[in-house]
Scaffold this active site. Structure first.
Site, PDB file in Angstrom:
ATOM      1  N   LYS A   1       0.938  -1.125   0.081  1.00  0.00           N
ATOM      2  CA  LYS A   1       0.141  -0.133  -0.061  1.00  0.00           C
ATOM      3  C   LYS A   1       0.827   1.275   0.006  1.00  0.00           C
ATOM      4  O   LYS A   1       0.542   2.278  -0.888  1.00  0.00           O
ATOM      5  CB  LYS A   1      -0.919   0.114   1.133  1.00  0.00           C
ATOM      6  CG  LYS A   1      -1.932   1.022   1.352  1.00  0.00           C
ATOM      7  CD  LYS A   1      -2.640   1.354   2.849  1.00  0.00           C
ATOM      8  CE  LYS A   1      -1.410   1.709   3.616  1.00  0.00           C
ATOM      9  NZ  LYS A   1      -2.098   1.942   5.067  1.00  0.00           N
TER      10      LYS A   1
ATOM     11  N   ASP B   1      -6.254   0.772   0.824  1.00  0.00           N
ATOM     12  CA  ASP B   1      -6.350   0.990   2.208  1.00  0.00           C
ATOM     13  C   ASP B   1      -7.607   0.662   2.647  1.00  0.00           C
ATOM     14  O   ASP B   1      -8.495   0.296   2.041  1.00  0.00           O
ATOM     15  CB  ASP B   1      -6.072   2.597   2.580  1.00  0.00           C
ATOM     16  CG  ASP B   1      -6.709   3.506   1.805  1.00  0.00           C
ATOM     17  OD1 ASP B   1      -7.921   3.099   1.265  1.00  0.00           O
ATOM     18  OD2 ASP B   1      -6.544   4.823   1.509  1.00  0.00           O
TER      19      ASP B   1
END
Length: 201
Positions: free
Chosen positions: A126, A144
């Site tokens: 991420k 996320d």
């Protein structure tokens, strides 16, 4: 709902303005690239606002501060994990001067560039994707909690339990982006807005 948001002309103008800011970052100095890297290290297991506030407290300490000075500044900012992140920031300095080179890798292959970034302690899939997006590379998904909430409307299992699961969800997100004729990193901005009511990320 998503299609309606994407078609909103006023929002589209704001999104395109944000995207242009990201693209301009490609030509920024190594110092700017490093600052963005530290921001992404700080966002791991933290809110963006908390990470950004911590970065403001740090200032030039990210380049010149000792581990004790960085840890102290993070504590003063009310940031979680100050000692761990101070160590990560110190260790990430070994990449200062190499980040724009990673950008040149991303010019030809963003997935390969992300793999290189994963060697930096404190960055996961991420965060590495987030860094590249902020530097103007828009072909990777930043999965996320807001994106996971978006997936919960479509998929039963949307937990990221492994790197392969991240790739799987990224592939689904890429398909949605393709159907809407958008780069993945641009769709991310729309979904973020849909789930938070905000555009900045």
């Amino acid at each position: 709902m998503l299609r309606k948001v994407v078609r909103d002309a006023r929002l589209r103008a704001r999104v395109l303005e944000r995207v242009e800011e990201f693209r301009l970052n490609k030509r920024a100095s190594e110092r700017v690239w490093f600052r963005e890297l530290v921001l992404c290290i700080l966002t791991a297991n933290s809110s963006f606002i908390g990470a950004f506030t911590a970065l403001q407290y740090l200032g030039d300490l990210i380049l010149y501060g000792s581990i004790e000075e960085i840890s102290s500044a993070l504590k003063n900012a009310g940031y979680r994990f100050p000692n761990l992140k101070a160590r990560y920031i110190i260790e990430s300095r070994s990449y200062y001067g190499k980040l724009r080179e990673i950008g040149r890798v991303a010019d030809r292959d963003q997935i390969e560039a992300r793999e290189i970034l994963l060697e930096i302690k404190g960055l996961g899939m991420k965060e590495a994707s987030h860094f590249l997006r902020n530097m103007g590379y828009l072909d990777l998904a930043i999965i996320d909690r807001h994106i996971l909430r978006f997936f919960s409307d479509y998929l039963e299992d949307q937990k990221i339990s492994s790197k392969s699961k991240y790739f799987e969800l990224e592939s689904v997100f890429r398909s949605i982006a393709s159907a809407l004729d958008l780069p993945v990193g641009v769709l991310d901005l729309y979904v973020w807005y849909l789930k938070t009511g905000k555009l900045a990320k």
